[in-house]
Design a protein around this motif. Structure first.
Motif, mmCIF file in Angstrom:
data_model
loop_
_atom_site.group_PDB
_atom_site.id
_atom_site.type_symbol
_atom_site.label_atom_id
_atom_site.label_comp_id
_atom_site.label_asym_id
_atom_site.label_seq_id
_atom_site.Cartn_x
_atom_site.Cartn_y
_atom_site.Cartn_z
ATOM 1 N N ILE A 186 -5.497 -0.659 -1.992
ATOM 2 C CA ILE A 186 -5.594 0.052 -0.714
ATOM 3 C C ILE A 186 -4.728 1.304 -0.744
ATOM 4 O O ILE A 186 -5.165 2.392 -0.349
ATOM 5 C CB ILE A 186 -5.177 -0.864 0.465
ATOM 6 C CG1 ILE A 186 -6.255 -1.928 0.722
ATOM 7 C CG2 ILE A 186 -4.943 -0.048 1.737
ATOM 8 C CD1 ILE A 186 -5.837 -2.998 1.716
ATOM 9 N N GLY A 187 -3.480 1.173 -1.235
ATOM 10 C CA GLY A 187 -2.594 2.331 -1.324
ATOM 11 C C GLY A 187 -3.149 3.406 -2.239
ATOM 12 O O GLY A 187 -3.110 4.606 -1.909
ATOM 13 N N PRO B 268 0.820 -1.220 0.000
ATOM 14 C CA PRO B 268 0.000 0.000 0.000
ATOM 15 C C PRO B 268 0.853 1.268 0.000
ATOM 16 O O PRO B 268 0.496 2.261 -0.642
ATOM 17 C CB PRO B 268 -0.808 -0.116 1.295
ATOM 18 C CG PRO B 268 -0.871 -1.570 1.573
ATOM 19 C CD PRO B 268 0.446 -2.109 1.110
ATOM 20 N N ALA C 159 -7.830 -6.845 4.721
ATOM 21 C CA ALA C 159 -7.667 -6.024 3.510
ATOM 22 C C ALA C 159 -9.022 -5.663 2.909
ATOM 23 O O ALA C 159 -9.243 -4.525 2.485
ATOM 24 C CB ALA C 159 -6.811 -6.777 2.492
ATOM 25 N N PHE D 107 -0.848 3.745 5.820
ATOM 26 C CA PHE D 107 -1.842 2.711 6.115
ATOM 27 C C PHE D 107 -2.046 2.544 7.627
ATOM 28 O O PHE D 107 -3.192 2.559 8.106
ATOM 29 C CB PHE D 107 -1.425 1.407 5.446
ATOM 30 C CG PHE D 107 -2.471 0.308 5.515
ATOM 31 C CD1 PHE D 107 -3.807 0.580 5.772
ATOM 32 C CD2 PHE D 107 -2.112 -1.018 5.297
ATOM 33 C CE1 PHE D 107 -4.753 -0.441 5.828
ATOM 34 C CE2 PHE D 107 -3.044 -2.033 5.358
ATOM 35 C CZ PHE D 107 -4.367 -1.746 5.626
ATOM 36 N N THR E 264 -10.715 -2.991 4.948
ATOM 37 C CA THR E 264 -10.094 -1.683 4.698
ATOM 38 C C THR E 264 -10.644 -1.046 3.425
ATOM 39 O O THR E 264 -10.999 0.140 3.398
ATOM 40 C CB THR E 264 -8.567 -1.823 4.576
ATOM 41 O OG1 THR E 264 -8.054 -2.382 5.780
ATOM 42 C CG2 THR E 264 -7.912 -0.476 4.330
ATOM 43 N N PHE F 171 0.637 4.165 -2.779
ATOM 44 C CA PHE F 171 0.321 5.522 -2.319
ATOM 45 C C PHE F 171 1.357 6.511 -2.850
ATOM 46 O O PHE F 171 1.021 7.592 -3.334
ATOM 47 C CB PHE F 171 0.293 5.561 -0.793
ATOM 48 C CG PHE F 171 0.019 6.930 -0.223
ATOM 49 C CD1 PHE F 171 -1.279 7.348 0.018
ATOM 50 C CD2 PHE F 171 1.055 7.801 0.083
ATOM 51 C CE1 PHE F 171 -1.544 8.604 0.545
ATOM 52 C CE2 PHE F 171 0.811 9.055 0.605
ATOM 53 C CZ PHE F 171 -0.494 9.465 0.838
ATOM 54 N N PHE G 54 -3.927 -5.139 -2.027
ATOM 55 C CA PHE G 54 -3.012 -4.295 -1.252
ATOM 56 C C PHE G 54 -2.643 -3.026 -2.023
ATOM 57 O O PHE G 54 -2.599 -1.930 -1.468
ATOM 58 C CB PHE G 54 -1.731 -5.061 -0.901
ATOM 59 C CG PHE G 54 -1.912 -6.153 0.118
ATOM 60 C CD1 PHE G 54 -2.820 -6.026 1.145
ATOM 61 C CD2 PHE G 54 -1.168 -7.319 0.044
ATOM 62 C CE1 PHE G 54 -2.989 -7.028 2.090
ATOM 63 C CE2 PHE G 54 -1.323 -8.328 0.978
ATOM 64 C CZ PHE G 54 -2.236 -8.181 2.003
#
Length: 494
Positions: free
Chosen positions: A285-286, A63, A188, A310, A191, A67, A282
């Motif tokens: 998510i970032g 992540p 995950a 995160f 999230t 990001f 993953f």
């Protein structure tokens, strides 16, 4: 974190330890400790292989990478289907025919004791560093969240994993891996759903903001070997995952725990393939975190490091209860990797370094004594590495780099023995030396030569390619020397 979150996390830790200890009664022989008596369910082994792929490093770093930049590192995941296919087609049948708990018995049969010793020592060094690094990162995470003493966190976590790994053997490791895999996947998913719900203008805002900033890019498709292009990462992934599936004790030991060749192939295939969509999760998510904090400016502390975004979200944005669950899922990723390293390392130590008499009355007692002691010593050393990293990271990073250089020859040596029957002991040694020299040059020249007037000696290639070039050099050198030797012998006979 609230008291409820802390309670959930501690309950998880205790629950995993107690569940692992429940296998103690089934773990009275060396065969049950190392191979689980060859009767573990294939779905459990699949999840265990997947959990071995994922560590707390992946859980936080992927992540963080998405990001900070884009999905370039996802090219690594895209290499796994090829490695999984090779495992099913070649590696699983090979190791099950050898029928040894150690992955390195094959190399001994092929090249002699030196090959087994070299690869075993390199494996143990890298696993020790890996376990120590993950323990250190888990300690940093909990210290940041709860302000608990970092050394205490490392010691408690390390001994918790050691207890069930030591007493429960491979059955405890594989079953707890399966539970931890489910927890980390669920974490995950939770999230992603939470971020989507929290977006000011709805879930589609994630894709709008991410697309605007090119966050879904897989990186450059140029042919440069100096930058981390899509192709460089993909090729690096192919070689690393061939090393995982072809020579890494963590994976090969799991092939051997299955009751049949068919079940082992199924576990190897699905365990690897599961990582592809989960790693995509993953990365998403970032990307979603980038969009969330762009849409909600002011929520993210100034100057925060990408890999801490995160954890910051987990603590400050998740509802009470879910924070504890997510922290537990991060620890699940780390604990599964550490427990695997403990059991696999103990198995390698017993199989590759102890010649225990086959006398049935004494064999099992001595074997179990070695396995227990090895697990204990490895765990204590791993904890020591983690604690040392608090103050002397630079020295340990140098050790990690040196271990990586020497272990870089493992895949080349294996492929040399597996793909060419003409290669002999001496030509294999020449190949390994040549490959290790190349890997050392590519890894160390950017550190040694700057400012010395010898800048022309610095490797012009990306560091990811060191294992690629090293493996190719080992194979070509060993193969060519074997041909030259064969030709010379033929001419002598004439």
């Amino acid at each position: 974190m609230s008291k409820l979150d802390v309670f959930i996390f501690i309950a998880y830790l205790l629950g995993i330890v107690l569940f692992g200890l429940s296998f103690y009664r089934k773990n009275k022989t060396s065969s049950s400790f190392t191979l689980g008596n060859n009767n573990l369910p294939s779905w459990v082994i699949s999840l265990s292989i997947f959990a071995t792929f994922v560590s707390s490093i992946s859980y936080l770093a992927l992540p963080g990478q998405a990001f900070l930049s884009n999905w370039n590192a996802f090219a690594f995941s895209l290499s796994i289907p090829f490695a999984s296919f090779m495992a099913v087609k070649f590696f699983v049948p090979l190791y099950r025919s050898v029928n040894s708990p150690s992955a390195y018995t094959y190399l001994e049969q092929r090249f002699g004791p030196w090959a087994k010793t070299y690869v075993s020592v390199m494996y143990l060094l890298t696993q020790l560093m890996r376990a120590g690094t993950i323990l250190f990162l888990l300690g940093i995470l909990l210290h940041t969240l709860l302000d608990w003493n970092i050394s205490t966190i490392i010691i408690v976590t390390g001994f918790s994993v050691m207890i069930y790994s030591l007493l429960g053997g491979i059955q405890a490791v594989v079953w707890t891996d399966a539970i931890q895999a489910i927890i980390l996947i669920a974490g995950a998913v939770v999230t992603v759903i939470t971020i989507m719900v929290k977006m000011p203008e709805g879930p589609w805002q994630i894709f709008e903001i991410a697309s605007l900033h090119d966050k879904f890019s897989l990186g450059s498709f140029g042919l440069s070997l100096k930058d981390s292009t899509f192709w460089v990462v993909l090729i690096y992934g192919i070689f690393i995952n061939l090393q995982n599936y072809g020579i890494d004790q963590n994976y090969i030991q799991r092939y051997m725990t299955s009751g049949s060749d068919k079940a082992a192939k199924k576990s190897a295939l699905f365990g690897g393939l599961l990582y592809v969509p989960v790693s995509a999760l993953f990365f998403f998510i970032g990307t979603a975190l980038f969009a969330f904090y762009k849409a909600s400016p002011g929520l993210l502390p100034e100057g925060i490091q990408a890999d801490k975004v995160f954890p910051n979200f987990i603590v400050n944005q998740l509802p009470v209860g879910l924070t504890g669950f997510l922290i537990a899922s991060v620890f699940a990723a780390g604990m599964s990797t550490i427990s695997t390293s403990i059991n696999s390392s103990a198995t390698v130590i017993l199989t590759d370094f102890f010649n225990i008499s086959e006398d049935k009355s004494e064999h099992n007692k001595k074997s179990m004594r070695v396995l227990y002691l090895s697990s204990l010593v490895f765990s204590v050393l791993g904890i020591g590495v983690a604690v040392a990293m608090i103050n002397v990271q630079s020295a340990l990073e140098a050790w990690w780099k040196l271990a990586s250089i020497f272990s870089g020859g493992m895949l080349g040596l294996f492929l040399l023995g597996f793909m060419s029957k003409r290669v002999t002991n001496s030509t294999a040694i020449i190949g390994v030396i040549a490959g290790v020299v190349i890997i050392a040059w590519m890894s160390l020249s950017p550190i040694i030569f700057p400012g010395t007037g010898l800048e022309s000696l610095i490797s012009p290639f990306h560091s990811y390619l060191s294992i690629v070039f090293g493996t190719i050099v080992i194979f070509i050198t060993g193969f060519m020397f074997s041909i030259l030797r064969f030709t010379a012998r033929k001419q002598k006979m004439q």
